[in-house]
Enzyme design. Structure first.
Site, PDB file in Angstrom:
ATOM      1  N   PRO A  57       0.790  -1.247   0.000  1.00 59.00           N
ATOM      2  CA  PRO A  57       0.000   0.000   0.000  1.00 59.00           C
ATOM      3  C   PRO A  57       0.815   1.285   0.000  1.00 59.00           C
ATOM      4  O   PRO A  57       0.795   2.064   0.956  1.00 59.00           O
ATOM      5  CB  PRO A  57      -0.827  -0.136   1.284  1.00 59.00           C
ATOM      6  CG  PRO A  57       0.052  -0.928   2.203  1.00 59.00           C
ATOM      7  CD  PRO A  57       0.773  -1.912   1.312  1.00 59.00           C
ATOM      8  N   CYS A  58       1.507   1.536  -1.103  1.00 54.43           N
ATOM      9  CA  CYS A  58       2.266   2.776  -1.216  1.00 54.43           C
ATOM     10  C   CYS A  58       1.327   3.990  -1.256  1.00 54.43           C
ATOM     11  O   CYS A  58       1.764   5.117  -1.021  1.00 54.43           O
ATOM     12  CB  CYS A  58       3.188   2.743  -2.432  1.00 54.43           C
ATOM     13  SG  CYS A  58       2.372   2.417  -4.000  1.00 54.43           S
TER      14      CYS A  58
END
Length: 283
Positions: free
Chosen positions: A246-247
């Protein structure tokens, strides 16, 4: 930048140049530290703070980049590549490639032609997505509106691999994350290739809970390199697996959401969607 910071910067810049120039001699920590007139302990800490990696790892990255050019551009043998890179033999070359590239030197030289990759397309709440997997797990996932472009980008990541349009169990579990509780994400297997620093950053991203956000500075602190925010940003920008890693949960310290490989509008939508599902949004 104060005088001491400038001095430290110049020393690390000199050390980097020394390693790049003398990597074929495979200088050890003491040799590089002596070159910039520091103790080994102080130099190790200072280098890690400024470069975002250890001197040993930087030497390995420099060595492997040279080895990759020899293998691909000059089609050198493994023995000649090891010799020209300053390694003691093909066994060390093999270990270097396995640790950093996730494949053997021969596999790299052949463009991963023995690697089989299944891929498929799907719809997500945030648009069309391509997901790909090896026999070990998910290796690639990206938002892409056009299937032709999506497949082209996948093949650019894994030149000469064998591709099959096939939905497998790895992909099914990965795609189910859009419907199921994020806590089930630990059941999803990933097969990633990256430097130790990149892998460390991506692993840290996996620890950000759904509905919460972090900053580049916070990530740098968590991996033990508080001065490496820029390097963290670069590693985040190289994330090969959209959403699962989850950048999108990393924003600027100012509170601005910042950029996103798959579009800032999509990033805003994902953050809002996750916030609505958890009824909270914290940094």
């Amino acid at each position: 930048m104060n005088k001491q910071q400038e001095t430290n910067y110049n020393r690390i810049a000199e050390a980097i140049e020394y390693i790049k120039t003398n990597f074929k001699d495979q200088p050890n920590l003491n040799e590089v530290a002596e070159h910039v007139y520091l103790s080994s302990f102080h130099f190790q800490r200072l280098f890690s703070e400024w470069a975002g990696t250890t001197p040993k790892k930087f030497l390995q990255y420099t060595s492997i980049e040279h080895a990759k050019k020899l293998l691909t551009d000059q089609q050198a043998t493994l023995f000649d590549t090891a010799f020209e890179t300053g390694l003691s033999g093909t066994a060390r070359l093999h270990d270097l490639f396995i640790n950093i590239e996730g494949m053997t030197p021969a596999e790299y030289k052949n463009g991963a032609k023995n690697l089989s990759i299944n891929y498929n397309f799907a719809e997500s709440p945030f648009g069309k997505i391509i997901v790909a997997s090896t026999s070990k797990g998910i290796c690639y996932m990206a938002f892409e509106d056009e299937e032709i472009n999506a497949l082209h980008n996948l093949k650019q990541k894994f030149p000469n691999a064998i591709f099959y349009l096939k939905l497998d169990s790895f992909q099914q579990k990965a795609l189910s994350i859009f419907q199921n509780d994020w806590n089930q994400s630990n059941e999803i297997k990933l097969h990633l290739k990256g430097t130790d620093f990149q892998l460390k950053v991506w692993e840290t991203l996996l620890k950000i809970p759904m509905g919460k956000l972090s900053t580049y500075g916070n990530i740098a602190q968590q991996i033990g390199n508080p001065n490496a925010s820029r390097a963290v940003g670069t590693a985040i920008g190289s994330n090969p697996v959209a959403f699962l890693i989850p950048c999108h949960r990393v924003i600027q310290s100012s509170g601005n959401f910042g950029g996103y490989m798959w579009g800032s509008t999509r990033k805003t939508a994902i953050i809002g969607w996750e916030s609505a599902k958890t009824n909270t949004l914290e940094i």
